[in-house]
Design an enzyme around this catalytic site. Structure first.
Site, PDB file in Angstrom:
ATOM      1  N   ASP A 185       0.870  -1.175   0.000  1.00 31.08           N
ATOM      2  CA  ASP A 185       0.000   0.000   0.000  1.00 31.08           C
ATOM      3  C   ASP A 185       0.905   1.222   0.000  1.00 31.08           C
ATOM      4  OD1 ASP A 185      -1.788   2.042   0.359  1.00 31.08           O
ATOM      5  OD2 ASP A 185      -2.639   1.292   2.238  1.00 31.08           O
ATOM      6  N   ASN A 205       5.137   2.739 -11.775  1.00 33.29           N
ATOM      7  CA  ASN A 205       3.989   3.254 -12.505  1.00 33.29           C
ATOM      8  C   ASN A 205       2.906   3.838 -11.606  1.00 33.29           C
ATOM      9  OD1 ASN A 205       2.131   3.389 -14.963  1.00 33.29           O
ATOM     10  ND2 ASN A 205       0.980   2.016 -13.608  1.00 33.29           N
ATOM     11  N   TYR A 224      -0.960  17.189  -8.281  1.00 34.55           N
ATOM     12  CA  TYR A 224      -0.458  16.245  -9.281  1.00 34.55           C
ATOM     13  C   TYR A 224       0.743  16.832 -10.018  1.00 34.55           C
ATOM     14  CZ  TYR A 224      -0.484  12.686 -12.921  1.00 34.55           C
ATOM     15  OH  TYR A 224      -0.131  11.659 -13.762  1.00 34.55           O
ATOM     16  N   LYS A 244       4.387  15.036  -9.469  1.00 35.39           N
ATOM     17  CA  LYS A 244       5.025  14.420 -10.635  1.00 35.39           C
ATOM     18  C   LYS A 244       6.348  15.115 -10.972  1.00 35.39           C
ATOM     19  CE  LYS A 244       3.550  11.407 -12.711  1.00 35.39           C
ATOM     20  NZ  LYS A 244       3.687   9.937 -12.479  1.00 35.39           N
TER      21      LYS A 244
END
EC number: 1.1.1.-
Length: 291
Positions: free
Chosen positions: A67, A96, A177, A181
């Protein structure tokens, strides 16, 4: 125990979406693959792979508990992975896993960071730390699934990362995000430096993929109907798999971003990520993570 023929791949984020499709496509090939996949929901993930038609005499798929929102699960997964590998090489570490979620509410499991940052960068960075000796010994390829959105990050955004990525910062999903990233991409550079010639580190974009479930945590779903360059999950997975065996890697160690159309971005596209002190700042040591 004798080493396994074929390639061994350790993967995160392969229980659904792009990761699942990538593994599925490799399972259709005649070349043998051994997969070790980390997943939060073992039963659902196993059921999904049970539906895939593949030759079990050629390929193997092992699903282990992981997790990524909980750093405490990363070390047991790494230990079980190394036990499962035994004498086999770790050919590809496929990072990924990703999520798009606003930084609202307290951090999970006592973390000071928002969940998306922990999943998108910190836990997978920690996993790489734990697998580092095996990666070097195997001369592995580390494939980091990135995003073209990193080029939209500005200096002012970077200065605000410490606030944006904190738990309950109130930053919306898109801002989190972008930030997480970008930090993940800093990590790809950092690992390229740390591993040197003992392993290969690449970042790859699948393109703007629809139907992955990436935005399922967002209150408002983006409308992608008007975007001409959007791609399907199977096509996005093909872009990711290109990074697994491409041999046209640039000689410049900082040119590591493979686009969804198969070209290497020039460094000026992501020049802000080349700051080594910034890379160091966002890539804590194993000791610091475990403290």
């Amino acid at each position: 125990m004798a080493a396994t023929l074929g390639k061994t791949i350790v993967a995160t984020g392969a229980s659904s979406g792009l990761g699942f499709e990538s593994v599925k496509q490799l399972l259709q090939q005649s070349q043998p693959y051994k997969f070790i996949i980390g997943a939060r929901d073992l039963k659902t993930t196993q059921a999904a792979f049970d539906q895939v038609q593949y030759d079990a005499k050629t390929h193997s798929v092992s699903i282990l508990p992981l997790d990524l929102a909980d750093l405490r699960t990363v070390k047991p997964f790494a230990q079980q992975t190394l036990e499962a590998l035994d004498q086999d090489k770790l050919d590809i570490l496929f990072l990924n896993a990703g999520m798009n979620k606003a930084a609202t509410g307290p951090g999970l499991h006592g973390s000071k960071w928002c969940e998306a940052y922990v999943v998108n960068h910190l836990s997978q960075h920690y996993l790489t730390q734990l697998l580092r000796p095996k990666l070097s010994a195997s001369h592995s390829r580390v494939v980091v699934v990135s995003s073209g959105l990193i080029r939209a990050v500005k200096e002012a955004d970077i200065e605000a990362f410490e606030t944006t990525l904190k738990a309950d910062s109130g930053a919306d999903g898109f801002k989190v995000y972008h930030a997480s990233k970008f930090v993940q991409f800093l990590g790809a550079h950092w690992w390229r430096r740390q591993l040197g010639t003992s392993a290969t580190v690449l970042a790859v974009s699948p393109g703007l993929v629809i139907g992955t479930g990436l935005g399922r945590h967002l209150d408002t779903q983006p409308n992608l109907d008007h975007i001409p360059d959007k791609v399907t999950v199977d096509k996005g997975a093909k872009s990711l798999l290109r990074a697994f065996d491409c041999n046209d890697i640039p000689e410049d160690p900082e040119q590591i971003f493979l686009t969804s159309w198969g070209e290497w971005w020039p460094k000026d596209v992501y020049s802000l990520s080349l700051d080594k002190s910034l890379q160091d700042r966002w890539c804590p040591s194993q000791e610091d993570i475990e403290a």
